[in-house]
Design a protein around this motif. Structure first.
Motif, PDB file in Angstrom:
ATOM      1  N   UNK A   1      17.611  77.418  15.709  1.00 50.50           N
ATOM      2  CA  UNK A   1      17.584  76.223  16.552  1.00 50.50           C
ATOM      3  C   UNK A   1      18.965  75.788  17.026  1.00 50.50           C
ATOM      4  N   UNK A   2      19.718  76.732  17.577  1.00 45.90           N
ATOM      5  CA  UNK A   2      21.048  76.418  18.095  1.00 45.90           C
ATOM      6  C   UNK A   2      20.968  75.656  19.415  1.00 45.90           C
ATOM      7  N   UNK A   3      19.987  75.959  20.232  1.00 44.48           N
ATOM      8  CA  UNK A   3      19.754  75.277  21.513  1.00 44.48           C
ATOM      9  C   UNK A   3      21.024  75.175  22.349  1.00 44.48           C
ATOM     10  N   UNK A   4      21.670  76.316  22.574  1.00 43.99           N
ATOM     11  CA  UNK A   4      22.859  76.347  23.420  1.00 43.99           C
ATOM     12  C   UNK A   4      22.451  76.178  24.877  1.00 43.99           C
ATOM     13  N   UNK A   5      23.167  75.340  25.592  1.00 43.65           N
ATOM     14  CA  UNK A   5      22.919  75.149  27.011  1.00 43.65           C
ATOM     15  C   UNK A   5      22.834  73.688  27.382  1.00 43.65           C
ATOM     16  N   UNK A   6      22.771  73.454  28.669  1.00 42.58           N
ATOM     17  CA  UNK A   6      22.673  72.099  29.194  1.00 42.58           C
ATOM     18  C   UNK A   6      24.013  71.553  29.645  1.00 42.58           C
TER      19      UNK A   6
ATOM     20  N   UNK B   1      27.100  68.927  30.021  1.00 39.94           N
ATOM     21  CA  UNK B   1      27.824  68.091  29.059  1.00 39.94           C
ATOM     22  C   UNK B   1      27.144  66.737  28.946  1.00 39.94           C
ATOM     23  N   UNK B   2      26.902  66.303  27.724  1.00 40.22           N
ATOM     24  CA  UNK B   2      26.223  65.041  27.494  1.00 40.22           C
ATOM     25  C   UNK B   2      24.706  65.185  27.416  1.00 40.22           C
ATOM     26  N   UNK B   3      24.198  66.359  27.818  1.00 41.82           N
ATOM     27  CA  UNK B   3      22.759  66.618  27.781  1.00 41.82           C
ATOM     28  C   UNK B   3      22.512  67.902  26.993  1.00 41.82           C
ATOM     29  N   UNK B   4      23.194  67.994  25.850  1.00 41.41           N
ATOM     30  CA  UNK B   4      23.126  69.209  25.051  1.00 41.41           C
ATOM     31  C   UNK B   4      22.703  68.857  23.630  1.00 41.41           C
ATOM     32  N   UNK B   5      21.889  69.717  23.064  1.00 41.82           N
ATOM     33  CA  UNK B   5      21.549  69.551  21.651  1.00 41.82           C
ATOM     34  C   UNK B   5      22.691  70.058  20.775  1.00 41.82           C
ATOM     35  N   UNK B   6      23.416  71.060  21.258  1.00 41.32           N
ATOM     36  CA  UNK B   6      24.569  71.592  20.528  1.00 41.32           C
ATOM     37  C   UNK B   6      25.825  71.206  21.312  1.00 41.32           C
ATOM     38  N   UNK B   7      26.471  70.151  20.864  1.00 40.84           N
ATOM     39  CA  UNK B   7      27.649  69.598  21.545  1.00 40.84           C
ATOM     40  C   UNK B   7      28.844  70.547  21.447  1.00 40.84           C
TER      41      UNK B   7
ATOM     42  N   UNK C   1      15.349  74.822  28.730  1.00 38.97           N
ATOM     43  CA  UNK C   1      14.822  73.516  29.140  1.00 38.97           C
ATOM     44  C   UNK C   1      15.931  72.538  29.500  1.00 38.97           C
ATOM     45  N   UNK C   2      17.127  72.739  28.965  1.00 38.93           N
ATOM     46  CA  UNK C   2      18.239  71.826  29.221  1.00 38.93           C
ATOM     47  C   UNK C   2      19.011  72.175  30.490  1.00 38.93           C
ATOM     48  N   UNK C   3      18.655  73.275  31.122  1.00 39.39           N
ATOM     49  CA  UNK C   3      19.345  73.713  32.333  1.00 39.39           C
ATOM     50  C   UNK C   3      18.579  73.260  33.572  1.00 39.39           C
ATOM     51  N   UNK C   4      19.339  72.839  34.595  1.00 40.80           N
ATOM     52  CA  UNK C   4      18.694  72.470  35.859  1.00 40.80           C
ATOM     53  C   UNK C   4      18.186  73.734  36.547  1.00 40.80           C
ATOM     54  N   UNK C   5      17.221  73.764  37.200  1.00 39.83           N
ATOM     55  CA  UNK C   5      16.116  72.891  37.483  1.00 39.83           C
ATOM     56  C   UNK C   5      15.241  72.824  36.250  1.00 39.83           C
ATOM     57  N   UNK C   6      15.058  71.609  35.777  1.00 40.13           N
ATOM     58  CA  UNK C   6      14.311  71.403  34.551  1.00 40.13           C
ATOM     59  C   UNK C   6      12.856  71.808  34.747  1.00 40.13           C
ATOM     60  N   UNK C   7      12.377  72.661  33.849  1.00 38.81           N
ATOM     61  CA  UNK C   7      11.000  73.138  33.919  1.00 38.81           C
ATOM     62  C   UNK C   7      10.576  73.573  32.525  1.00 38.81           C
ATOM     63  N   UNK C   8       9.310  73.399  32.232  1.00 38.91           N
ATOM     64  CA  UNK C   8       8.813  73.820  30.916  1.00 38.91           C
ATOM     65  C   UNK C   8       8.818  75.335  30.780  1.00 38.91           C
ATOM     66  N   UNK C   9       8.773  76.045  31.892  1.00 42.59           N
ATOM     67  CA  UNK C   9       8.855  77.505  31.883  1.00 42.59           C
ATOM     68  C   UNK C   9       9.487  77.951  33.188  1.00 42.59           C
ATOM     69  N   UNK C  10      10.448  78.860  33.096  1.00 44.95           N
ATOM     70  CA  UNK C  10      11.103  79.395  34.287  1.00 44.95           C
ATOM     71  C   UNK C  10      10.535  80.782  34.547  1.00 44.95           C
TER      72      UNK C  10
ATOM     73  N   UNK D   1      24.416  79.279  30.754  1.00 50.34           N
ATOM     74  CA  UNK D   1      24.507  79.014  29.306  1.00 50.34           C
ATOM     75  C   UNK D   1      25.618  79.860  28.691  1.00 50.34           C
ATOM     76  N   UNK D   2      25.651  81.140  29.018  1.00 49.83           N
ATOM     77  CA  UNK D   2      26.670  82.026  28.452  1.00 49.83           C
ATOM     78  C   UNK D   2      28.063  81.574  28.874  1.00 49.83           C
ATOM     79  N   UNK D   3      28.220  81.181  30.134  1.00 51.31           N
ATOM     80  CA  UNK D   3      29.529  80.743  30.627  1.00 51.31           C
ATOM     81  C   UNK D   3      30.018  79.486  29.913  1.00 51.31           C
ATOM     82  N   UNK D   4      29.109  78.574  29.627  1.00 49.59           N
ATOM     83  CA  UNK D   4      29.524  77.308  29.018  1.00 49.59           C
ATOM     84  C   UNK D   4      29.635  77.379  27.497  1.00 49.59           C
TER      85      UNK D   4
END
Length: 103
Positions: A10-15, A17-23, A59-68, A81-84
Motif C-alpha cells: 500500500x505505497x500508493x505512489x502518485x498524485x 503534491x498535496x493530493x498524495x497518500x505517500x508524501x 486514482x490519484x492521477x488526473x484525469x481522475x477515474x475509477x479505471x483507466x 508517477x515514475x517521474x515524480x
C-alpha cells in the motif's frame, strides 16, 4: 544460509503534491527503508523484499477515474508517477542490483 524477508504494501505512489497518500517525506523514509534492506545483503545471507500490492496510485492521477481503460492514458499516468517518485525507483533498482530478491 540465513534469510531475511521484508514485506511492505500500500505505497500508493502518485498524485499531485498535496493530493498524495505517500508524501515527499514518506517517499524519503521509503527510500531509506529500501536502502536499509539492501544493506542487509551479504554472502551467506539471503534478503528478499516483497511489495505486496498497491505500489502506484492511478486514482490519484488526473484525469481522475475509477479505471483507466485507455492504454495511452494509462501509460501517461504511469510515466507521471515514475517521474515524480524517481528516488523510489532508483532505490529499488539498486536493491535488485545488490543481489536482493525483489518480488
Amino acid at each position: 544460509m540465513s534469510k531475511s524477508l521484508f514485506v511492505i504494501s500500500d505505497l500508493h505512489l502518485g498524485g499531485a503534491e498535496g493530493f498524495q497518500m505517500c508524501s515527499h517525506a514518506g517517499r524519503d523514509r521509503l527510500v531509506s527503508f529500501i536502502d536499509h534492506v539492501g544493506s542487509q545483503q551479504r554472502r551467506g545471507h539471503e534478503v528478499q523484499l516483497v511489495i505486496n500490492g498497491d505500489i502506484v496510485d492511478f486514482l490519484a492521477e488526473e484525469q481522475f477515474a475509477s479505471f483507466t481503460s485507455d492504454d495511452a492514458q494509462a501509460r501517461r499516468k504511469l510515466a507521471s508517477i515514475i517521474a515524480s517518485t524517481g528516488a523510489v525507483w532508483t532505490a529499488l533498482k539498486s536493491l535488485a542490483a545488490s543481489g536482493c530478491r525483489l518480488t
